[in-house]
Write a protein that holds these residues in place. Structure first.
Motif, PDB file in Angstrom:
ATOM      1  N   GLY A 140       5.073  -7.019  11.940  1.00  0.00           N
ATOM      2  CA  GLY A 140       5.122  -8.423  12.616  1.00  0.00           C
ATOM      3  C   GLY A 140       3.578  -8.969  12.654  1.00  0.00           C
ATOM      4  N   GLU A 141       2.414  -8.005  12.505  1.00  0.00           N
ATOM      5  CA  GLU A 141       1.251  -8.386  12.529  1.00  0.00           C
ATOM      6  C   GLU A 141       0.357  -7.256  11.974  1.00  0.00           C
ATOM      7  OE1 GLU A 141      -2.346  -9.444  15.755  1.00  0.00           O
ATOM      8  OE2 GLU A 141      -0.294  -8.712  16.415  1.00  0.00           O
ATOM      9  N   ILE A 142      -0.674  -7.820  10.955  1.00  0.00           N
ATOM     10  CA  ILE A 142      -1.576  -6.737  10.412  1.00  0.00           C
ATOM     11  C   ILE A 142      -2.802  -7.191  10.208  1.00  0.00           C
ATOM     12  CG2 ILE A 142      -0.919  -7.964   7.998  1.00  0.00           C
ATOM     13  CD1 ILE A 142      -1.211  -4.673   6.946  1.00  0.00           C
ATOM     14  N   ALA A 143      -3.879  -6.150  10.427  1.00  0.00           N
ATOM     15  CA  ALA A 143      -5.493  -6.820  10.444  1.00  0.00           C
ATOM     16  C   ALA A 143      -6.033  -5.776   9.767  1.00  0.00           C
ATOM     17  CB  ALA A 143      -5.703  -6.668  11.880  1.00  0.00           C
ATOM     18  N   LEU A 144      -6.969  -6.050   9.051  1.00  0.00           N
ATOM     19  CA  LEU A 144      -8.028  -5.507   8.231  1.00  0.00           C
ATOM     20  C   LEU A 144      -9.228  -4.853   9.223  1.00  0.00           C
ATOM     21  CD1 LEU A 144      -9.205  -4.455   5.680  1.00  0.00           C
ATOM     22  CD2 LEU A 144     -10.532  -6.560   5.480  1.00  0.00           C
ATOM     23  N   LEU A 145      -9.431  -3.745   9.257  1.00  0.00           N
ATOM     24  CA  LEU A 145     -10.492  -3.224  10.203  1.00  0.00           C
ATOM     25  C   LEU A 145     -11.678  -2.895   9.335  1.00  0.00           C
ATOM     26  CD1 LEU A 145      -8.287  -0.784  12.487  1.00  0.00           C
ATOM     27  CD2 LEU A 145      -8.338  -3.267  12.459  1.00  0.00           C
ATOM     28  N   THR A 146     -11.652  -2.169   8.174  1.00  0.00           N
ATOM     29  CA  THR A 146     -12.726  -1.748   7.478  1.00  0.00           C
ATOM     30  C   THR A 146     -12.330  -2.099   6.054  1.00  0.00           C
ATOM     31  OG1 THR A 146     -13.177  -0.185   8.848  1.00  0.00           O
ATOM     32  CG2 THR A 146     -14.155   0.056   6.606  1.00  0.00           C
ATOM     33  N   LYS A 147     -13.225  -2.802   5.428  1.00  0.00           N
ATOM     34  CA  LYS A 147     -13.043  -3.117   3.851  1.00  0.00           C
ATOM     35  C   LYS A 147     -13.761  -2.048   3.080  1.00  0.00           C
ATOM     36  CE  LYS A 147     -11.960  -5.317   0.390  1.00  0.00           C
ATOM     37  NZ  LYS A 147     -10.578  -5.433   0.204  1.00  0.00           N
ATOM     38  N   SER A 148     -13.086  -1.350   2.355  1.00  0.00           N
ATOM     39  CA  SER A 148     -13.183  -0.331   1.293  1.00  0.00           C
ATOM     40  C   SER A 148     -14.003  -0.803   0.135  1.00  0.00           C
ATOM     41  CB  SER A 148     -12.209   0.632   1.032  1.00  0.00           C
ATOM     42  OG  SER A 148     -12.651   1.647  -0.074  1.00  0.00           O
ATOM     43  N   LEU A 149     -15.317  -0.485  -0.137  1.00  0.00           N
ATOM     44  CA  LEU A 149     -16.098  -0.950  -1.247  1.00  0.00           C
ATOM     45  C   LEU A 149     -15.781  -0.292  -2.444  1.00  0.00           C
ATOM     46  CD1 LEU A 149     -19.159  -2.269   0.610  1.00  0.00           C
ATOM     47  CD2 LEU A 149     -17.114  -3.689  -0.219  1.00  0.00           C
ATOM     48  N   ARG A 150     -15.324   0.758  -2.485  1.00  0.00           N
ATOM     49  CA  ARG A 150     -15.068   1.931  -3.535  1.00  0.00           C
ATOM     50  C   ARG A 150     -13.621   2.109  -3.772  1.00  0.00           C
ATOM     51  NH1 ARG A 150     -19.214   4.487  -6.031  1.00  0.00           N
ATOM     52  NH2 ARG A 150     -21.198   3.693  -5.430  1.00  0.00           N
ATOM     53  N   PRO A 151     -13.205   1.896  -5.194  1.00  0.00           N
ATOM     54  CA  PRO A 151     -11.827   2.400  -5.123  1.00  0.00           C
ATOM     55  C   PRO A 151     -11.542   3.942  -5.276  1.00  0.00           C
ATOM     56  CG  PRO A 151     -12.872   1.958  -7.264  1.00  0.00           C
ATOM     57  CD  PRO A 151     -13.886   1.507  -6.225  1.00  0.00           C
ATOM     58  N   LEU A 152     -10.344   4.225  -4.732  1.00  0.00           N
ATOM     59  CA  LEU A 152     -10.305   5.859  -4.615  1.00  0.00           C
ATOM     60  C   LEU A 152      -9.870   6.490  -6.065  1.00  0.00           C
ATOM     61  CD1 LEU A 152      -7.659   5.511  -1.574  1.00  0.00           C
ATOM     62  CD2 LEU A 152      -9.991   6.272  -1.638  1.00  0.00           C
ATOM     63  N   PRO A 153      -9.834   7.544  -6.114  1.00  0.00           N
ATOM     64  CA  PRO A 153      -9.418   8.112  -7.453  1.00  0.00           C
ATOM     65  C   PRO A 153      -7.973   7.865  -7.751  1.00  0.00           C
ATOM     66  CG  PRO A 153     -10.615   9.646  -5.970  1.00  0.00           C
ATOM     67  CD  PRO A 153     -10.268   8.803  -5.357  1.00  0.00           C
ATOM     68  N   GLU A 154      -7.773   7.722  -9.227  1.00  0.00           N
ATOM     69  CA  GLU A 154      -6.582   7.308  -9.451  1.00  0.00           C
ATOM     70  C   GLU A 154      -5.074   8.070  -8.880  1.00  0.00           C
ATOM     71  OE1 GLU A 154      -5.726   7.289 -13.892  1.00  0.00           O
ATOM     72  OE2 GLU A 154      -7.778   7.034 -14.427  1.00  0.00           O
ATOM     73  N   LYS A 155      -4.276   7.271  -8.775  1.00  0.00           N
ATOM     74  CA  LYS A 155      -3.276   7.701  -7.719  1.00  0.00           C
ATOM     75  C   LYS A 155      -2.563   9.038  -8.234  1.00  0.00           C
ATOM     76  CE  LYS A 155       1.451   6.324  -6.313  1.00  0.00           C
ATOM     77  NZ  LYS A 155       2.478   5.276  -6.414  1.00  0.00           N
ATOM     78  N   PHE A 156      -2.320   9.293  -9.234  1.00  0.00           N
ATOM     79  CA  PHE A 156      -1.503  10.416  -9.763  1.00  0.00           C
ATOM     80  C   PHE A 156      -2.383  11.501 -10.267  1.00  0.00           C
ATOM     81  CE2 PHE A 156       2.523   8.745  -9.109  1.00  0.00           C
ATOM     82  CZ  PHE A 156       2.510   7.462  -9.711  1.00  0.00           C
ATOM     83  N   HIS A 157      -3.740  11.378 -10.177  1.00  0.00           N
ATOM     84  CA  HIS A 157      -4.666  12.466 -10.737  1.00  0.00           C
ATOM     85  C   HIS A 157      -5.651  12.859  -9.430  1.00  0.00           C
ATOM     86  CE1 HIS A 157      -3.762  11.768 -14.890  1.00  0.00           C
ATOM     87  NE2 HIS A 157      -3.915  10.297 -14.623  1.00  0.00           N
ATOM     88  N   GLY A 158      -5.832  12.182  -8.581  1.00  0.00           N
ATOM     89  CA  GLY A 158      -6.618  12.611  -7.465  1.00  0.00           C
ATOM     90  C   GLY A 158      -7.943  13.054  -7.649  1.00  0.00           C
ATOM     91  N   LEU A 159      -8.584  13.653  -7.073  1.00  0.00           N
ATOM     92  CA  LEU A 159     -10.100  14.159  -7.290  1.00  0.00           C
ATOM     93  C   LEU A 159      -9.668  15.504  -7.882  1.00  0.00           C
ATOM     94  CD1 LEU A 159     -12.980  13.070  -7.166  1.00  0.00           C
ATOM     95  CD2 LEU A 159     -13.289  14.110  -4.909  1.00  0.00           C
ATOM     96  N   THR A 160      -9.731  15.897  -8.975  1.00  0.00           N
ATOM     97  CA  THR A 160      -9.441  17.226  -9.617  1.00  0.00           C
ATOM     98  C   THR A 160     -10.834  18.155  -9.922  1.00  0.00           C
ATOM     99  OG1 THR A 160      -9.252  16.285 -11.612  1.00  0.00           O
ATOM    100  CG2 THR A 160      -7.233  16.363 -10.411  1.00  0.00           C
ATOM    101  N   ASP A 161     -11.680  17.185 -10.214  1.00  0.00           N
ATOM    102  CA  ASP A 161     -13.205  17.903 -10.556  1.00  0.00           C
ATOM    103  C   ASP A 161     -13.705  18.632  -9.169  1.00  0.00           C
ATOM    104  OD1 ASP A 161     -16.353  18.010 -10.534  1.00  0.00           O
ATOM    105  OD2 ASP A 161     -15.719  17.533 -12.704  1.00  0.00           O
ATOM    106  N   ARG A 162     -13.533  20.048  -9.260  1.00  0.00           N
ATOM    107  CA  ARG A 162     -14.116  20.690  -8.111  1.00  0.00           C
ATOM    108  C   ARG A 162     -15.495  20.419  -7.456  1.00  0.00           C
ATOM    109  NH1 ARG A 162      -9.866  23.818  -6.885  1.00  0.00           N
ATOM    110  NH2 ARG A 162     -10.936  24.748  -5.163  1.00  0.00           N
TER     111      ARG A 162
END
Length: 505
Positions: A140-162
């Motif tokens: 019923g209500e939504i608010a942005l608290l923090t703007k992320s300036l960097r994209p997350l790693p691709e959805k289906f791959h994640g951060l795979t480089d150890r």
């Protein structure tokens, strides 16, 4: 608002464009007066909601529905015209949000559509289930608290480089649930160890990290300079000597779980800073502590895993039952076929054995006795073959400068090490409480140091003075907490159980 200098030349151009787009969005938000709001509060977590409504079907969630407030990181979005779905992730898990243009209104719905993956958001709404049965919050209500300036790693791959997972642990924790579970389990391990010890009357204490003399272990220390005192100080390599001073002072059961530092190499088992647990008890000996070691590790294992059977790196380890005990000399004989058992304490014979092909990373000191050579032989040919759990006992006095000599055989000490999965987890012994003998052993260590052994101990005059006041018969142990966590989380390297491991440039 001008963007700050950016030297991230290694990033791909598409990522640069995404970052620039997000910076533009942030700039537009600032112009409207938005400024990272801090007055929104969640009153429910994802895990709590899933647990509370696990058995509640759609009909059970109908009017009047429960209104909740949730907050977390936006990790998925899908837009379907007048209806949108998103998932937010908090520290406990994920919960789906359902956003409707009819409920939110045109402006709020459009603003929600401009959110990016990675943004931190707050939402208020009613708990419900979608047509597919997924538990959700109808917003019923939504608010942005923090703007992320960097994209997350691709959805289906994640951060795979150890390597990147270690260097950017904050991203690893966002996208890899397995990583978060490792560190949640680590917290349960350390809590279980503390609970075990405090339940037996041990008091947790803290001792100096910076010391004038780094004692308690054969290791190369980190050195620093204290300008106000104008003297050299060292980061501690062990907790031992200060804890034993406390036993002299009448604190008969003490322990400390804290960081130690050794200026040595990096490996799957070694990090320059690591967590040690050291425990000391008056009126106990190394046999008492072998029993307590097993009981403590089993208690921690059951607290974390609910059983004493541990699966580690495709092998099964049963920690229940009695753990076998094997002397160092017996272990060397078992893994070096053809050795003459009668000559294990003959330094010349051991040197000849090395020349037959055992090999060492470096030649032992020319004046190394049989004890040093036997310990080196054990390290090279036995240690990684000990599946365990197994206690190794009977360490030579030459490599045990703080351990009490055995009454029947003074050339060895009342000392043990615990090995599991080819790794040393615990080192314990009956403490040397003869001040004159300790002074003699320190002098021998100083001689070895002068001869080029960087890991030999320094002479600690104040510790000898403390012993001269009288240390009661005492036993102690040191447990490598990181290695125990590796074992209980099925991780192959110490870097996998340290939030911020030391890495090469």
């Amino acid at each position: 608002m001008p963007a700050p200098p950016d030297d991230r030349s290694s990033e791909a151009a598409p990522e640069h464009r995404l970052i620039a787009d997000r910076r533009r969005k942030l700039g537009a938000l600032r112009e409207t007066g938005w400024s990272f709001p801090n007055h929104y509060r969640p009153d429910a977590t994802a895990a709590d909601l899933h647990a509370e409504y696990a058995e509640t079907d759609t009909s059970g969630l109908k009017e009047p529905g429960r209104e909740v407030q949730v907050a977390g990181r936006l990790v998925s979005q899908r837009r379907m015209g007048r209806l949108s779905f998103a998932s937010v992730q908090d520290s406990s898990g994920r919960i789906q949000l359902m956003l409707s243009r009819d409920t939110l209104g045109e402006d709020a719905y459009a603003q929600a559509g401009g959110l990016d993956l990675g943004d931190i958001v707050w939402a208020r709404g009613v708990v419900m289930r979608t047509r597919t049965g997924e538990l959700s919050v109808e917003v019923g209500e939504i608010a942005l608290l923090t703007k992320s300036l960097r994209p997350l790693p691709e959805k289906f791959h994640g951060l795979t480089d150890r390597e990147q997972r270690y260097r950017r642990r904050y991203v690893d924790l966002i996208v890899n649930r397995d990583s978060r579970e490792v560190f949640e389990r680590r917290a349960r391990v350390t809590a279980a160890l503390r609970e075990f010890l405090t339940g037996r009357g041990f008091m947790e204490v803290e001792t100096p990290v910076m010391q004038s003399i780094p004692g308690g272990a054969a290791a190369r220390p980190f050195a620093t300079h204290h300008h106000a005192l104008d003297r050299e100080l060292y980061l501690r390599v062990a907790l031992e000597l200060h804890l034993k001073r406390l036993v002299v002072g009448g604190m008969e059961r003490v322990f400390e779980m804290n960081r130690c530092f050794r200026n040595e190499g990096l490996s799957t088992q070694h990090n320059p800073e690591f967590t040690m647990l050291e425990v000391y008890q008056a009126y106990a000996d190394y046999k008492d502590f072998m029993r307590m070691t097993q009981e403590m590790i089993c208690a921690a294992t059951e607290a974390v895993l609910g059983a004493t059977r541990v699966a580690y790196q495709d092998e099964e380890y049963e920690l229940g039952g009695d753990w076998p005990r094997l002397s160092m000399e017996q272990a060397v004989l078992e893994h070096n076929h053809g050795m003459d058992a009668e000559r294990l304490r003959d330094a010349g014979y051991l040197r000849e054995w090395f020349k037959r092909g055992v090999g060492m990373e470096k030649d032992p000191p020319a004046d190394a006795g049989w004890g040093k050579l036997l310990a080196e032989l054990f390290d090279r040919t036995v240690e990684d073959k000990l599946s365990g759990p197994v206690f190794i006992t009977g360490h030579p006095a030459e490599v045990s400068p703080l351990s009490r000599a055995n009454d029947d055989d003074p050339e060895i000490t009342d000392r043990y090490e615990l090995y599991i999965a080819g790794r040393e987890l615990v080192n314990g012994f009956s403490e040397l409480n003869d001040a004159e003998d300790q002074a003699r052993r320190f002098r021998e260590q100083a001689r070895l140091r002068e001869g080029g052994d960087d890991e030999a101990m320094l002479y600690d005059e104040d510790f000898v003075t403390a012993l001269e006041y009288g240390l009661p018969p005492t036993a102690g142990l040191g447990l490598g907490v990181d290695r125990l966590v590796m074992f209980l989380t099925d991780q192959p390297a110490i870097r996998d159980v340290l939030l911020f491991p030391q890495l090469r440039s």
